[in-house]
Design a protein around this motif. Sequence first.
Motif, PDB file in Angstrom:
ATOM      1  N   PHE A  17       0.843  -1.202   0.000  1.00 34.96           N
ATOM      2  CA  PHE A  17       0.000   0.000   0.000  1.00 34.96           C
ATOM      3  C   PHE A  17       0.871   1.242   0.000  1.00 34.96           C
ATOM      4  O   PHE A  17       1.807   1.361   0.808  1.00 34.96           O
ATOM      5  CB  PHE A  17      -0.920   0.021   1.210  1.00 34.96           C
ATOM      6  N   SER A  18       0.582   2.167  -0.904  1.00 34.24           N
ATOM      7  CA  SER A  18       1.311   3.434  -0.989  1.00 34.24           C
ATOM      8  C   SER A  18       0.413   4.577  -0.530  1.00 34.24           C
ATOM      9  O   SER A  18      -0.576   4.902  -1.197  1.00 34.24           O
ATOM     10  CB  SER A  18       1.764   3.681  -2.435  1.00 34.24           C
ATOM     11  N   PRO A  19       0.722   5.206   0.619  1.00 32.56           N
ATOM     12  CA  PRO A  19      -0.097   6.320   1.103  1.00 32.56           C
ATOM     13  C   PRO A  19      -0.169   7.482   0.116  1.00 32.56           C
ATOM     14  O   PRO A  19      -1.224   8.103  -0.028  1.00 32.56           O
ATOM     15  CB  PRO A  19       0.624   6.734   2.395  1.00 32.56           C
ATOM     16  N   THR A  20       0.933   7.776  -0.551  1.00 35.66           N
ATOM     17  CA  THR A  20       0.927   8.877  -1.515  1.00 35.66           C
ATOM     18  C   THR A  20      -0.006   8.586  -2.679  1.00 35.66           C
ATOM     19  O   THR A  20      -0.762   9.450  -3.127  1.00 35.66           O
ATOM     20  CB  THR A  20       2.354   9.140  -2.039  1.00 35.66           C
ATOM     21  N   LEU A  21       0.023   7.359  -3.171  1.00 38.50           N
ATOM     22  CA  LEU A  21      -0.859   6.954  -4.253  1.00 38.50           C
ATOM     23  C   LEU A  21      -2.289   6.772  -3.773  1.00 38.50           C
ATOM     24  O   LEU A  21      -3.241   6.853  -4.554  1.00 38.50           O
ATOM     25  CB  LEU A  21      -0.339   5.642  -4.857  1.00 38.50           C
ATOM     26  N   LYS A  22      -2.416   6.484  -2.474  1.00 38.53           N
ATOM     27  CA  LYS A  22      -3.709   6.164  -1.861  1.00 38.53           C
ATOM     28  C   LYS A  22      -4.300   4.895  -2.483  1.00 38.53           C
ATOM     29  O   LYS A  22      -5.504   4.797  -2.760  1.00 38.53           O
ATOM     30  CB  LYS A  22      -4.698   7.325  -2.000  1.00 38.53           C
ATOM     31  N   PHE A  48       6.402  -3.044 -11.321  1.00 40.64           N
ATOM     32  CA  PHE A  48       5.385  -2.385 -10.506  1.00 40.64           C
ATOM     33  C   PHE A  48       4.163  -2.061 -11.376  1.00 40.64           C
ATOM     34  O   PHE A  48       4.302  -1.485 -12.455  1.00 40.64           O
ATOM     35  CB  PHE A  48       5.934  -1.085  -9.911  1.00 40.64           C
ATOM     36  N   HIS A  49       2.982  -2.434 -10.880  1.00 42.73           N
ATOM     37  CA  HIS A  49       1.719  -2.118 -11.555  1.00 42.73           C
ATOM     38  C   HIS A  49       0.820  -1.362 -10.584  1.00 42.73           C
ATOM     39  O   HIS A  49       0.698  -1.752  -9.419  1.00 42.73           O
ATOM     40  CB  HIS A  49       0.975  -3.393 -11.973  1.00 42.73           C
ATOM     41  N   PHE A  50       0.186  -0.295 -11.065  1.00 47.02           N
ATOM     42  CA  PHE A  50      -0.816   0.375 -10.239  1.00 47.02           C
ATOM     43  C   PHE A  50      -1.699   1.246 -11.120  1.00 47.02           C
ATOM     44  O   PHE A  50      -1.400   1.497 -12.293  1.00 47.02           O
ATOM     45  CB  PHE A  50      -0.176   1.208  -9.125  1.00 47.02           C
ATOM     46  N   VAL A  51      -2.787   1.695 -10.538  1.00 45.74           N
ATOM     47  CA  VAL A  51      -3.724   2.559 -11.259  1.00 45.74           C
ATOM     48  C   VAL A  51      -3.429   4.002 -10.895  1.00 45.74           C
ATOM     49  O   VAL A  51      -3.616   4.423  -9.751  1.00 45.74           O
ATOM     50  CB  VAL A  51      -5.184   2.206 -10.922  1.00 45.74           C
ATOM     51  N   HIS A  52      -2.973   4.755 -11.875  1.00 44.03           N
ATOM     52  CA  HIS A  52      -2.675   6.166 -11.667  1.00 44.03           C
ATOM     53  C   HIS A  52      -3.994   6.960 -11.733  1.00 44.03           C
ATOM     54  O   HIS A  52      -4.853   6.669 -12.569  1.00 44.03           O
ATOM     55  CB  HIS A  52      -1.717   6.657 -12.756  1.00 44.03           C
ATOM     56  N   PRO A  53      -4.167   7.956 -10.851  1.00 47.29           N
ATOM     57  CA  PRO A  53      -5.447   8.693 -10.819  1.00 47.29           C
ATOM     58  C   PRO A  53      -5.784   9.409 -12.124  1.00 47.29           C
ATOM     59  O   PRO A  53      -6.964   9.657 -12.404  1.00 47.29           O
ATOM     60  CB  PRO A  53      -5.245   9.691  -9.671  1.00 47.29           C
ATOM     61  N   GLU A  54      -4.777   9.712 -12.932  1.00 49.55           N
ATOM     62  CA  GLU A  54      -5.029  10.402 -14.200  1.00 49.55           C
ATOM     63  C   GLU A  54      -4.713   9.536 -15.418  1.00 49.55           C
ATOM     64  O   GLU A  54      -5.429   9.569 -16.416  1.00 49.55           O
ATOM     65  CB  GLU A  54      -4.201  11.690 -14.264  1.00 49.55           C
ATOM     66  N   LYS A  55      -3.662   8.748 -15.326  1.00 53.68           N
ATOM     67  CA  LYS A  55      -3.214   7.961 -16.474  1.00 53.68           C
ATOM     68  C   LYS A  55      -3.869   6.588 -16.562  1.00 53.68           C
ATOM     69  O   LYS A  55      -3.768   5.912 -17.588  1.00 53.68           O
ATOM     70  CB  LYS A  55      -1.699   7.793 -16.429  1.00 53.68           C
TER      71      LYS A  55
END
Length: 234
Positions: free
Chosen positions: A109-114, A135-142
Amino acid sequence: SKFRKKRDCGNLELKLRRMNKDLSCHHIPDTDILVDWFRPLPPSWQKTHKSTIFFLSHFHGDHYSGLTDQWDKGEILCSVTTGTLAKRVIGVRADLIKTYSFNEPFEVFSPTLKGNVTVSLCDANHCPGAAMLIFHFVHPEKGPISYIHTGDFRYTPRLLKNIQLKARLEAIFLDTTYCHPKHNFVEQRDSIGSIIETISQKMLEKNKRTLVLLSAYKLGKERILLAVAKALGR
């Protein structure tokens, strides 16, 4: 990896910077993740990140610089072999080492990424325990994106089979130590075979006592040593 190169490479941005001096070469953007950075963090990091997630790609001194038996800044995530070496050689507290197997995704869990970041460790074909990190994650804009941090790696076609991207590759942190046409190395198996052949010929010379010295540092020459021992029946 000593440098990153900057040039237009499709959607990939490769930046020329000294890996061990520039924090951006260790930071997975928009997260709290740092790869191979264990030195004091600048004040700017402390202001923008509530916590830090530390990853160690492999157990070579230029990548674990700053890591000592007094380490208390947080958990270190790495491969099983790398974790064992960090505990036994450096003396890092066992409760601060968190190990994972190759090709078995897990989440942090990344607090900055939420949000969560899915991480996979893949064999880097370097020294024992060396890992490439995906690393895979959902970016809030991308939207869904991926990053690859190669650490130090030795490329072979089989490495690509282990890299499973779940989303568009946003950037790659690339080991470019020998990324120049002047570095034209033979295949590793051919190099080891040549060493074995040379030693075998010396051992067959009559009336001579031959002392064979194989140069090795703390970690990374095991394949040569084991192959020579097996070939000579020692």
